[in-house]
Motif scaffolding. Sequence first.
Motif, PDB file in Angstrom:
ATOM      1  N   ALA A  50       0.551  -1.375   0.248  1.00 18.06           N
ATOM      2  CA  ALA A  50       0.330  -0.281  -0.175  1.00 18.06           C
ATOM      3  C   ALA A  50       0.804   0.969   0.121  1.00 18.06           C
ATOM      4  CB  ALA A  50      -0.511  -0.180   1.154  1.00 18.06           C
ATOM      5  N   ARG A  51       0.412   2.121  -0.683  1.00 13.35           N
ATOM      6  CA  ARG A  51       0.973   4.099  -0.771  1.00 13.35           C
ATOM      7  C   ARG A  51       1.064   4.514   0.802  1.00 13.35           C
ATOM      8  NH1 ARG A  51       2.458   4.865  -5.819  1.00 13.35           N
ATOM      9  NH2 ARG A  51       1.366   4.247  -7.798  1.00 13.35           N
ATOM     10  N   VAL A  52       2.463   4.578   1.146  1.00 11.43           N
ATOM     11  CA  VAL A  52       2.015   5.512   2.519  1.00 11.43           C
ATOM     12  C   VAL A  52       1.591   7.061   2.020  1.00 11.43           C
ATOM     13  CG1 VAL A  52       4.018   4.298   2.879  1.00 11.43           C
ATOM     14  CG2 VAL A  52       3.984   6.756   1.885  1.00 11.43           C
ATOM     15  N   SER A  53       1.111   7.292   3.621  1.00 10.58           N
ATOM     16  CA  SER A  53       0.499   8.378   3.222  1.00 10.58           C
ATOM     17  C   SER A  53       1.682   9.653   3.657  1.00 10.58           C
ATOM     18  CB  SER A  53      -0.169   8.568   4.451  1.00 10.58           C
ATOM     19  OG  SER A  53      -1.230  10.504   4.541  1.00 10.58           O
ATOM     20  N   PRO A  54       1.564  10.932   3.024  1.00 15.51           N
ATOM     21  CA  PRO A  54       2.086  12.039   2.949  1.00 15.51           C
ATOM     22  C   PRO A  54       2.465  12.947   4.175  1.00 15.51           C
ATOM     23  CG  PRO A  54       1.073  12.593   0.554  1.00 15.51           C
ATOM     24  CD  PRO A  54       0.332  11.354   1.735  1.00 15.51           C
ATOM     25  N   ASP A  55       0.936  12.367   5.135  1.00 17.69           N
ATOM     26  CA  ASP A  55       0.686  13.435   5.995  1.00 17.69           C
ATOM     27  C   ASP A  55       1.780  12.454   7.474  1.00 17.69           C
ATOM     28  OD1 ASP A  55       0.294  15.205   4.827  1.00 17.69           O
ATOM     29  OD2 ASP A  55      -2.073  14.357   5.002  1.00 17.69           O
ATOM     30  N   SER A  56       1.811  11.015   6.987  1.00 16.87           N
ATOM     31  CA  SER A  56       2.174  10.011   8.368  1.00 16.87           C
ATOM     32  C   SER A  56       3.949  10.176   8.395  1.00 16.87           C
ATOM     33  CB  SER A  56       2.482   8.274   7.731  1.00 16.87           C
ATOM     34  OG  SER A  56       2.091   8.076   6.221  1.00 16.87           O
ATOM     35  N   ALA A  57       3.871   8.950   9.972  1.00 22.25           N
ATOM     36  CA  ALA A  57       5.469   9.776   9.577  1.00 22.25           C
ATOM     37  C   ALA A  57       6.628   8.566   8.693  1.00 22.25           C
ATOM     38  CB  ALA A  57       5.471   8.774  11.176  1.00 22.25           C
ATOM     39  N   GLY A  59       5.606   9.018   6.320  1.00 24.55           N
ATOM     40  CA  GLY A  59       5.700   9.443   4.222  1.00 24.55           C
ATOM     41  C   GLY A  59       6.640  10.777   4.640  1.00 24.55           C
ATOM     42  N   ARG A  60       6.554  11.597   6.020  1.00 22.95           N
ATOM     43  CA  ARG A  60       7.827  12.826   6.406  1.00 22.95           C
ATOM     44  C   ARG A  60       8.638  12.035   6.167  1.00 22.95           C
ATOM     45  NH1 ARG A  60       3.489  13.312  10.345  1.00 22.95           N
ATOM     46  NH2 ARG A  60       4.895  12.245  11.868  1.00 22.95           N
ATOM     47  N   ALA A  61       9.752  10.924   6.618  1.00 26.09           N
ATOM     48  CA  ALA A  61      10.670  10.266   6.398  1.00 26.09           C
ATOM     49  C   ALA A  61      10.902  10.317   5.621  1.00 26.09           C
ATOM     50  CB  ALA A  61      10.939   9.436   7.921  1.00 26.09           C
ATOM     51  N   ALA A  62      10.409   9.713   4.057  1.00 29.47           N
ATOM     52  CA  ALA A  62      10.411   9.571   3.380  1.00 29.47           C
ATOM     53  C   ALA A  62      10.522  10.669   2.540  1.00 29.47           C
ATOM     54  CB  ALA A  62       9.186   8.524   2.188  1.00 29.47           C
ATOM     55  N   LEU A  63       9.691  11.717   2.509  1.00 32.14           N
ATOM     56  CA  LEU A  63      10.530  13.129   1.932  1.00 32.14           C
ATOM     57  C   LEU A  63      11.409  13.200   2.362  1.00 32.14           C
ATOM     58  CD1 LEU A  63       6.838  14.319   1.926  1.00 32.14           C
ATOM     59  CD2 LEU A  63       7.924  13.715  -0.101  1.00 32.14           C
ATOM     60  N   ALA A  64      12.174  13.555   3.728  1.00 33.13           N
ATOM     61  CA  ALA A  64      13.670  14.049   4.099  1.00 33.13           C
ATOM     62  C   ALA A  64      14.352  13.196   3.825  1.00 33.13           C
ATOM     63  CB  ALA A  64      13.060  14.078   5.784  1.00 33.13           C
ATOM     64  N   ALA A  65      14.119  12.037   3.224  1.00 35.33           N
ATOM     65  CA  ALA A  65      15.191  11.227   2.815  1.00 35.33           C
ATOM     66  C   ALA A  65      15.370  12.160   1.468  1.00 35.33           C
ATOM     67  CB  ALA A  65      14.829  10.083   3.115  1.00 35.33           C
ATOM     68  N   GLY A  66      14.851  11.849   0.485  1.00 31.54           N
ATOM     69  CA  GLY A  66      14.561  12.482  -1.069  1.00 31.54           C
ATOM     70  C   GLY A  66      13.807  12.080  -1.286  1.00 31.54           C
ATOM     71  N   LEU A  67      13.300  10.742  -0.916  1.00 30.59           N
ATOM     72  CA  LEU A  67      12.740   9.932  -1.680  1.00 30.59           C
ATOM     73  C   LEU A  67      10.673  10.518  -2.090  1.00 30.59           C
ATOM     74  CD1 LEU A  67      12.972   6.719   0.376  1.00 30.59           C
ATOM     75  CD2 LEU A  67      13.563   7.191  -2.375  1.00 30.59           C
ATOM     76  N   ARG A  68      10.722  10.192  -3.000  1.00 33.95           N
ATOM     77  CA  ARG A  68       8.796  10.830  -3.709  1.00 33.95           C
ATOM     78  C   ARG A  68       8.095   9.552  -3.342  1.00 33.95           C
ATOM     79  NH1 ARG A  68      11.280  10.609  -8.735  1.00 33.95           N
ATOM     80  NH2 ARG A  68       9.354   9.156  -9.247  1.00 33.95           N
ATOM     81  N   ILE A  69       6.855  10.257  -2.843  1.00 33.46           N
ATOM     82  CA  ILE A  69       5.678   9.604  -2.183  1.00 33.46           C
ATOM     83  C   ILE A  69       5.396   7.835  -2.534  1.00 33.46           C
ATOM     84  CG2 ILE A  69       3.359   8.713  -1.040  1.00 33.46           C
ATOM     85  CD1 ILE A  69       5.285  10.481   0.779  1.00 33.46           C
ATOM     86  N   GLU A  70       5.213   8.053  -4.176  1.00 34.31           N
ATOM     87  CA  GLU A  70       5.038   7.201  -4.631  1.00 34.31           C
ATOM     88  C   GLU A  70       6.071   5.543  -5.324  1.00 34.31           C
ATOM     89  OE1 GLU A  70       6.351  10.177  -8.113  1.00 34.31           O
ATOM     90  OE2 GLU A  70       4.969   9.763  -5.951  1.00 34.31           O
ATOM     91  N   GLN A  71       7.349   6.935  -4.418  1.00 33.84           N
ATOM     92  CA  GLN A  71       8.071   5.755  -4.474  1.00 33.84           C
ATOM     93  C   GLN A  71       8.427   3.868  -3.445  1.00 33.84           C
ATOM     94  OE1 GLN A  71      11.335   8.514  -5.195  1.00 33.84           O
ATOM     95  NE2 GLN A  71      12.354   7.565  -7.235  1.00 33.84           N
ATOM     96  N   VAL A  72       7.803   4.630  -2.295  1.00 33.22           N
ATOM     97  CA  VAL A  72       7.437   3.812  -1.651  1.00 33.22           C
ATOM     98  C   VAL A  72       6.364   3.308  -1.441  1.00 33.22           C
ATOM     99  CG1 VAL A  72       8.235   4.104   0.904  1.00 33.22           C
ATOM    100  CG2 VAL A  72       8.914   6.046  -0.495  1.00 33.22           C
ATOM    101  N   TRP A  73       6.379   2.223  -0.133  1.00 34.24           N
ATOM    102  CA  TRP A  73       5.131   0.794  -0.825  1.00 34.24           C
ATOM    103  C   TRP A  73       5.609   0.273   0.597  1.00 34.24           C
ATOM    104  CZ3 TRP A  73       1.225   0.662  -4.455  1.00 34.24           C
ATOM    105  CH2 TRP A  73       1.432   0.893  -5.199  1.00 34.24           C
ATOM    106  N   ALA A  74       4.747   0.192   1.920  1.00 36.73           N
ATOM    107  CA  ALA A  74       4.185  -0.024   3.107  1.00 36.73           C
ATOM    108  C   ALA A  74       3.800  -1.414   3.117  1.00 36.73           C
ATOM    109  CB  ALA A  74       3.969   0.722   3.802  1.00 36.73           C
ATOM    110  N   VAL A  75       4.117  -2.554   3.475  1.00 35.70           N
ATOM    111  CA  VAL A  75       3.853  -3.912   3.486  1.00 35.70           C
ATOM    112  C   VAL A  75       3.758  -4.083   4.744  1.00 35.70           C
ATOM    113  CG1 VAL A  75       4.134  -6.518   3.096  1.00 35.70           C
ATOM    114  CG2 VAL A  75       4.689  -4.510   1.469  1.00 35.70           C
ATOM    115  N   ARG A  76       2.650  -4.771   5.669  1.00 35.64           N
ATOM    116  CA  ARG A  76       2.492  -5.354   7.291  1.00 35.64           C
ATOM    117  C   ARG A  76       2.870  -6.123   7.181  1.00 35.64           C
ATOM    118  NH1 ARG A  76      -1.179  -2.931  10.765  1.00 35.64           N
ATOM    119  NH2 ARG A  76      -2.067  -1.708   8.704  1.00 35.64           N
ATOM    120  N   GLY A  77       3.565  -6.918   8.062  1.00 35.96           N
ATOM    121  CA  GLY A  77       3.756  -8.117   8.622  1.00 35.96           C
ATOM    122  C   GLY A  77       5.352  -8.068   7.397  1.00 35.96           C
TER     123      GLY A  77
END
Length: 287
Positions: A50-57, A59-77
């Motif tokens: 699932a895509r991460v939300s820009p307002d989530s922790a 999402g904020r860390a991804a933006l601070a790391a120089g990544l675009r939101i669409e480049q990060v996917w979160a997986v439960r478990g």
Amino acid sequence: MLCLVALHQFLEPVHDIAHWLLYAGVVFVVLERGRVLWRHGRVMRDLPQARVSPDSAMGRAALAAGLRIEQVWAVRGLPMPAFTTGWVRPRVVVATDLSERLTPDELTAVLAHEAVHLRRRDPLRLFALRSLASLLFWLPVLRRVAADLEDEVEITADDEVALCLALPLASAVLKLGGGASTPVAATVGFQRADLLPRRIRRLAGEDALVVSHTSTRSLIAASVALLLAWSSGVMVLHPLSDPGQHAAHGPAHCDHPEANPLTHLFCRGWSFGGDGCPHEAARRSTP
């Protein structure tokens, strides 16, 4: 001339073996790398991404790391903290609970480390390197060199992050290091328990001992094998001055005027259309 003919007789079987090893390597790399791709694709399809939300922790860390939101996917478990996957459009896959296990700075450092892999297209580069090692499977040293270069890929990513986030990354590596291995964890730095002490010492500014997977014996063996393969090709391609020698010791090998050099690698006397292979023509003309 006696020495030349003797060398032809001695090295021609070596040259033939080199050809057949090449054919076996092509088959092996297709089967072995194809199996890896199939297994990796099956695991990735089964992961509930699932895509991460820009307002989530995250999402904020991804933006601070120089990544675009669409480049990060979160997986439960997800059984490993984070890894980078993909060739054409690589992306970072992270465990959804990573933001709960790490501080914001540590989370940013981990995602910045993965961002380096993404920018450098390390999944594609490592796959190409492993494919070469599989193609030349008869040179075991290539697999060891590939293992050394995989270590350096992780160290290079750490070095870029260490410019501003050295301690948070070292802390994150300590928290996340080790763990269970899975089919997609073969190149995940956090799963490399043998590499963790070197990474942590380096991030802490200490001198770290570099342990190579490559031994002097394996390098010498590979050098001898390559020298034999190269010298057999040079000798077999060397013309014999007396045409009668070709009749006595077989046709001239791999004489493909104005042809692509790769034609030689896959030519064993088979016809490729037109007038056919020079080997075949030479055999037909030999009484």
